[in-house]
Design a protein around this motif. Sequence first.
Motif, short mmCIF file in Angstrom:
data_model
loop_
_atom_site.label_atom_id
_atom_site.label_comp_id
_atom_site.label_asym_id
_atom_site.label_seq_id
_atom_site.Cartn_x
_atom_site.Cartn_y
_atom_site.Cartn_z
N MET A 98 39.42 44.53 81.94
CA MET A 98 39.72 44.62 83.37
C MET A 98 40.65 45.80 83.65
N GLY A 99 41.61 46.02 82.78
CA GLY A 99 42.53 47.14 82.95
C GLY A 99 41.82 48.48 82.82
N LEU A 100 40.88 48.56 81.87
CA LEU A 100 40.12 49.79 81.71
C LEU A 100 39.19 50.03 82.90
N ALA A 101 38.59 48.96 83.41
CA ALA A 101 37.67 49.08 84.54
C ALA A 101 38.40 49.33 85.86
N PHE A 102 39.68 49.02 85.92
CA PHE A 102 40.45 49.13 87.16
C PHE A 102 40.51 50.56 87.67
N ASN A 103 40.70 51.53 86.79
CA ASN A 103 40.82 52.93 87.22
C ASN A 103 39.66 53.80 86.79
N PHE A 104 38.62 53.20 86.20
CA PHE A 104 37.47 53.98 85.74
C PHE A 104 36.57 54.33 86.92
N PRO A 105 36.15 55.60 87.04
CA PRO A 105 35.22 55.97 88.13
C PRO A 105 33.79 55.50 87.79
N TRP A 106 33.22 54.67 88.64
CA TRP A 106 31.90 54.08 88.41
C TRP A 106 30.83 54.77 89.24
N GLY A 107 29.65 54.95 88.67
CA GLY A 107 28.48 55.44 89.38
C GLY A 107 28.51 56.93 89.66
N TYR A 124 39.34 51.19 95.87
CA TYR A 124 38.70 50.29 96.82
C TYR A 124 39.66 49.17 97.22
N LEU A 125 40.32 48.56 96.24
CA LEU A 125 41.26 47.47 96.53
C LEU A 125 42.46 47.95 97.33
N PHE A 126 42.97 49.12 96.99
CA PHE A 126 44.12 49.65 97.72
C PHE A 126 43.74 49.97 99.17
N ASN A 127 42.56 50.54 99.38
CA ASN A 127 42.10 50.80 100.75
C ASN A 127 41.86 49.51 101.51
N LEU A 128 41.32 48.51 100.84
CA LEU A 128 41.07 47.21 101.46
C LEU A 128 42.38 46.56 101.92
N PRO A 184 48.84 52.69 100.13
CA PRO A 184 48.61 54.09 99.76
C PRO A 184 48.22 54.21 98.29
N ILE A 185 47.34 55.16 98.01
CA ILE A 185 46.90 55.41 96.64
C ILE A 185 47.87 56.35 95.94
N PHE A 224 52.65 60.42 92.90
CA PHE A 224 52.32 59.46 91.85
C PHE A 224 51.06 58.68 92.22
N HIS A 225 50.20 58.50 91.25
CA HIS A 225 48.98 57.71 91.43
C HIS A 225 49.35 56.24 91.20
N ILE A 226 49.56 55.52 92.29
CA ILE A 226 50.07 54.15 92.21
C ILE A 226 49.15 53.21 91.43
N PRO A 227 47.81 53.29 91.55
CA PRO A 227 46.97 52.41 90.73
C PRO A 227 47.18 52.61 89.22
N PHE A 228 47.56 53.80 88.81
CA PHE A 228 47.87 54.04 87.40
C PHE A 228 49.09 53.22 86.98
N ILE A 229 50.06 53.13 87.87
CA ILE A 229 51.26 52.35 87.60
C ILE A 229 50.92 50.86 87.59
N VAL A 230 50.07 50.43 88.49
CA VAL A 230 49.68 49.02 88.56
C VAL A 230 48.90 48.61 87.31
N ALA A 231 48.16 49.54 86.72
CA ALA A 231 47.39 49.24 85.49
C ALA A 231 48.31 48.85 84.34
N ILE A 232 49.58 49.24 84.40
CA ILE A 232 50.53 48.86 83.36
C ILE A 232 50.64 47.34 83.27
N ILE A 233 50.44 46.64 84.37
CA ILE A 233 50.46 45.17 84.37
C ILE A 233 49.36 44.64 83.45
#
Length: 111
Positions: free
Chosen positions: A20-29, A38-42, A46-47, A55-64
Amino acid sequence: MIHQRKPLGIGTLSLLVLAMGLAFNFPWGTEKVQLSHYLFNLLNLPIYSNGHQGFHIPFIVAIIFWLSTVLIARKYHSHYGTKLAYKVGGFMLIFSVMIFPLYGIIWTVFH
């Protein structure tokens, strides 16, 4: 000689958390859609810390995800897949924790 397999259990979920962590920031398609963006926009979050840069905030969130993987794999080390999850999750955690401060220092120096 009989080979015993490691049992499936809660520790095996560390592989799922790692995926899930790897898929969280992986560009798909072909459109390079990222689940984190997508989740941050939803959620109207801010990204980047400074509009379209910073700073790319989703990268920081992936640390979780990496921290959870390491903690689960360490606690249930006798379950199937925990050795791989612990090593990969640990690498990603160290990489994220070391790269994030360096990026911040480089960003403030050159901008």
